[in-house]
Scaffold this active site. Structure first.
Site, PDB file in Angstrom:
ATOM      1  N   HIS B 114       0.843  -1.190   0.000  1.00 52.11           N
ATOM      2  CA  HIS B 114       0.000   0.000   0.000  1.00 52.11           C
ATOM      3  C   HIS B 114       0.882   1.245   0.000  1.00 52.11           C
ATOM      4  CE1 HIS B 114      -2.999   2.778   2.235  1.00 52.11           C
ATOM      5  NE2 HIS B 114      -3.215   2.834   0.931  1.00 52.11           N
ATOM      6  N   CYS B 133      -0.497   0.379   9.566  1.00 50.61           N
ATOM      7  CA  CYS B 133      -0.701   1.742   9.070  1.00 50.61           C
ATOM      8  C   CYS B 133      -2.127   1.949   8.576  1.00 50.61           C
ATOM      9  CB  CYS B 133       0.290   2.064   7.961  1.00 50.61           C
ATOM     10  SG  CYS B 133       1.970   2.251   8.576  1.00 50.61           S
ATOM     11  N   HIS B 134      -2.565   1.076   7.637  1.00 45.18           N
ATOM     12  CA  HIS B 134      -3.891   1.285   7.070  1.00 45.18           C
ATOM     13  C   HIS B 134      -4.707   0.005   6.992  1.00 45.18           C
ATOM     14  CE1 HIS B 134      -1.156   4.440   5.522  1.00 45.18           C
ATOM     15  NE2 HIS B 134      -2.133   5.225   5.933  1.00 45.18           N
ATOM     16  N   GLY B 135      -4.294  -1.003   7.791  1.00 40.72           N
ATOM     17  CA  GLY B 135      -5.124  -2.178   7.943  1.00 40.72           C
ATOM     18  C   GLY B 135      -5.180  -3.140   6.772  1.00 40.72           C
ATOM     19  N   PRO B 148      -6.459  -2.039   1.930  1.00 38.07           N
ATOM     20  CA  PRO B 148      -6.215  -1.171   0.772  1.00 38.07           C
ATOM     21  C   PRO B 148      -5.033  -1.582  -0.116  1.00 38.07           C
ATOM     22  CG  PRO B 148      -5.403  -0.131   2.771  1.00 38.07           C
ATOM     23  CD  PRO B 148      -6.072  -1.398   3.192  1.00 38.07           C
TER      24      PRO B 148
END
Lengths: 420, 169, 259
Positions: B114, B133-135, B148
């Site tokens: 990502h 960080c963003h799963g 993501p």
């Protein structure tokens, strides 16, 4: 500035220009009326601008790879020379660029001396120029320290020790400059910071230098005031731009020759030996462009007075517009001044030569005579010449001598030298 | 005559501009290229890792070209789990057989695809890695399953020099 | 314009003259024809490879070469050993690496990315082993000596018996090209000292030339590309100068003034 009001043609241009008159500025720069008889000695202003930009751009690049630490500086320079893509090219341009910068600035200064460009109403241009020159010397000295070779280290030691000549506070100032008890890592990091800062100060002063120039306009080989715009002037673009460009290209050929074929000839071999605080090189010599002042420093047997003499040699230039009492600007119409001018040129070259030689015997004697003459020129010869010299009649306009239509014989005779 | 004159002038000026532009471009290139990896960086292409001490079910992280590389010695159940996943279920379909030539060893760049964070080991909904960080959730083969990240974690070039040593790069 | 050039060249000539006087004070060195001088100067590959051999077999026991890596030996513009040869050369050296997982330093065969192995761990060790004199690092030695290649080439062949009246301390030798004539390095080269694989006869002169060529390359590894790029750059600048000159003439012809 410009004599006519400028209105942009497009609607957007007008809208923008009313808020920020950049287009007016651009128009002023392109239309700027320039005397049409400027010779090639006048192209060095443009060349110097090129030098400054080259040093800033290559310097930025080098700063991306250089490490300002006493243990790593020398290694990082070798890293640049060996591994960084085109690193060797960029470093050699920067190192030789300093020399080329000084070559150009000396020509620029001596042009001004010959044609009296420092005289009223151009005193401020001249004084800003002297400040730029001082900053250039500072930048060059600081930059020379950064590779942290033997000459870097000992040059830094010797030059910073000049401040110890100041009575009472001298020693304290030197320690403060060093950030320690000798030139060492703290000295290197602050020198790097200042070396990075100074070019931008110079850039700002260059803007002022040009601004101050654009108020009265250029001096010219005839040295008379020019009505502008008139038959005696041409717009800066394209006439002067192309001529400056041509001269710049020839300058670049010389520059390229140094960079590609003799990149180390102007440097000193000892600077490829890493700094060693225990051993001083046999001959300590500054870079060539500082040699005349170095000779003046060494010609005075007293520590403090030597430093004072060296500084005065530069600062005396700032008083030049008032030391030179002659009403005539150009040496073309000053037969006596012309002679003394060339003697001064020779004097400075001789000072440069003895500056590179050991300060002993005949060299020392020559250095002393040349130093004395240097000051004599500015403090005695120039003021006296202004009163005593019988000058040649000056033409009324630039067009007159160029067309050779002057009834005045002397002016016609000077046509050749004006036209070069 | 006048027209001829104009043409010649145009040619001269055009040629001058063109030659000047070529030179300017040639000068710009070294200033750009100097920021690319230098010769000493390029030369540091490979790293050798001794994996003899690594037990099944454990991961070690080593540094290669300034980035973390995960080396996991997978257990038999992990291998079975990784190989049983159907390709249709995957966002970025890749067979585990292609990602781990020697099924016991998974060697991959420990960088979330990502935005470049380092995922945490044995976390997330798929028993693999989870990027905090963003799963993004990765499975035990390092394939993206949820979140993501657009692609699976990258497999670098590597080889077994001998039974105990992996050479990356 | 003519006068401009006249004055300009006079000043340049005069400055050159001053530089020359400075140079003239130096000693006359032995001369040889260096292939890398001149506008198109290139290194002699075979000489570089032989020079590397001399360095490794003779000099490297005392002199380090800390800025060179084994990969450089295979790079363009250098000795241009093949990659495999360079790998084999690197692998023949024991390189200190570590610390490993246990915190210990260990040795392993060299790789292309390793720097040349140093003969001593630090300057102090080098001094201790050489009677107090530090054998200088040779990576940039040619550029760090005033006479450059000619100086190094001469020095290697400059060992003589001291003239009458000069006494030398223990461990000090007489060399007619050394600054002050006293050198702490003994004469290292003798005919046939190394055996060149290409069959070249290893005279002292030959070895001096080869190893000096090698040192020139190590100090200036991009010399060949510098010469090539320089020639192109200058030809380009001349062409552009000519074009700009005619453009300038054309533009200034609009008004009646000579440029």
């Amino acid at each position: 500035m410009s004599d006519h009001e400028y209105t942009p043609k497009s609607k957007f241009g007008k809208w923008f220009n009313d808020r920020l008159p950049l287009l007016t500025l651009a128009n002023h720069l392109t239309d700027y009326p320039t005397p049409k008889n400027l010779n090639y000695w006048w192209t060095f202003g443009g060349i110097l601008t090129f030098c400054l930009i080259t040093q800033i751009v290559t310097g930025l690049v080098l700063a991306m790879h250089y490490i300002a630490h006493a243990d790593m500086a020398f290694d990082s320079v070798e890293h640049i020379m060996r591994d960084v893509n085109y690193g060797w090219l960029i470093r050699y341009i920067h190192a030789n660029g300093a020399s080329m910068f000084f070559l150009a600035v000396y020509i620029h200064i001596f042009r001004s001396l010959f044609y009296g460009s420092y005289k009223a109403p151009r005193e401020i241009i001249w004084i800003i120029g002297i400040i730029i020159y001082l900053l250039m010397m500072a930048a060059a000295f600081l930059g020379y320290v950064l590779p942290w070779g033997q000459m870097s280290f000992w040059g830094a030691t010797v030059i910073t020790n000049l401040f110890s000549a100041i009575p009472l506070v001298g020693e304290g100032i030197v320690t403060w400059l060093w950030g320690g008890y000798s030139v060492d890592n703290p000295t290197l990091t602050r020198f790097f910071t200042l070396h990075y800062l100074i070019p931008f100060l110079i850039l700002g002063l260059v803007v002022l230098h040009i601004w101050a120039l654009h108020v009265p306009g250029n001096n010219n080989p005839v040295g008379i005031d020019v009505k502008k715009p008139s038959k005696d002037t041409v717009p800066f673009h394209p006439y002067i731009v192309i001529k400056d460009g041509f001269a710049l290209l020839m300058f670049m050929i010389v520059f390229a020759f140094f960079v590609f074929y003799t990149p180390n000839i102007l440097g000193h071999a000892d600077n490829y030996i890493e700094a060693n605080p225990l051993v001083t090189p046999a001959h300590i010599v500054p870079e060539w462009y500082l040699l005349p002042f170095y000779a003046i420093l060494r010609s005075v047997p007293d520590k403090l007075l030597g430093v004072v003499a060296m500084l005065s040699a530069i600062l005396i230039l700032a008083a030049l517009p008032w030391l030179d009492t002659s009403k005539i600007r150009s040496a073309v119409f000053r037969p006596l001044y012309k002679q003394f001018y060339w003697i001064l040129v020779a004097d400075v070259l001789i000072l440069g030569y003895v500056g590179a030689m050991p300060a002993e015997g005949l060299y020392l004697l020559v250095a002393r005579v040349a130093t004395a003459y240097y000051f004599l020129h500015f403090l005695v010869i120039l003021p006296v010449l202004g009163w005593k010299e019988k000058t040649l009649p000056i033409p009324l306009s630039i067009t007159e001598p160029i067309l050779g239509g002057s009834p005045n014989l002397a002016t016609a005779k000077n046509k050749e030298s004006l036209n070069n | 005559m006048a027209e001829k004159e104009t043409k010649r002038r145009d040619f001269l000026f055009t040629a001058t501009y063109a030659v000047g532009a070529v030179g300017a471009a040639a000068v710009v290139w070294p200033m750009i290229d100097q920021m690319n990896p230098d010769a000493s960086v390029k030369a540091l292409a490979s790293t050798e890792v001794d994996v003899s001490a690594l037990n099944p079910g454990k991961t070690i992280t080593v540094l290669w070209r300034g980035k973390p590389v995960f080396i996991r010695r997978r257990t038999q159940s992990e291998i079975a789990e990784a190989r049983s996943v159907k390709l249709e279920e995957l966002k970025h379909p890749e067979k585990d057989e292609d990602r781990a030539k020697n099924p016991e060893w998974l060697v991959m760049l420990g960088v979330c695809t990502h935005l470049g964070c380092v995922p945490l080991d044995q976390k997330g909904e798929y028993n693999g890695w989870f990027c905090p960080c963003h799963g993004s959730h990765y499975d035990i083969s390092g394939r993206i399953r949820k979140g993501p990240a657009p692609t699976n974690m990258e497999i670098p070039k590597y080889e077994f020099v001998n039974a105990n040593t992996i050479k990356i790069g | 314009m003519k006068k401009f050039f006249r004055i300009f060249s006079l000043v340049i000539l005069f400055s050159g003259f001053l530089l020359n006087i400075q140079a003239a004070e130096k000693i006359e060195y032995l001369k040889t024809d260096w292939s890398f001088k001149g506008l198109f100067g290139k290194f002699d590959r075979a000489a570089l490879q032989r020079g590397y051999q001399v360095y490794t077999e003779v000099c490297s026991s005392c002199h380090s070469m800390k800025y060179l890596s084994y990969r450089n030996l295979a790079e363009k513009g250098g000795p241009e050993f093949s990659i495999d040869q360079a790998k084999a050369i690197a692998a023949s050296f024991e390189v200190k690496d570590g610390p490993n997982a246990d915190g210990d330093m260990f040795t392993r065969p060299g790789r292309l990315s390793d720097k040349f192995v140093m003969p001593y761990d630090n300057v102090q060790a080098a001094q201790a082993a050489n009677g107090g004199a530090y054998p200088p690092d040779m990576s940039v030695l040619v550029k760090a000596r005033g006479g450059g290649v000619d100086y190094i080439y001469s020095l290697l062949q400059g060992y003589e018996d001291p003239p009458a009246g000069i006494t030398l301390d223990d461990g000090v030798y007489y060399n007619k090209y050394m600054y002050g004539n006293k050198i702490k390095m003994a004469n290292q080269l003798s005919d046939g000292l190394v055996e060149y694989s290409d069959g070249t006869i290893a005279t002292v002169e030959q070895m001096s030339k080869d190893v000096t060529t090698f040192l020139m390359w190590s100090a200036e590894p991009h010399l060949e590309s510098r010469h090539q790029m320089g020639f192109k750059a200058i030809v380009y600048l001349i062409i552009l100068t000519i074009l700009v000159y005619f453009s300038m003439k054309r533009i200034w012809s609009r008004i009646e003034t000579e440029v």
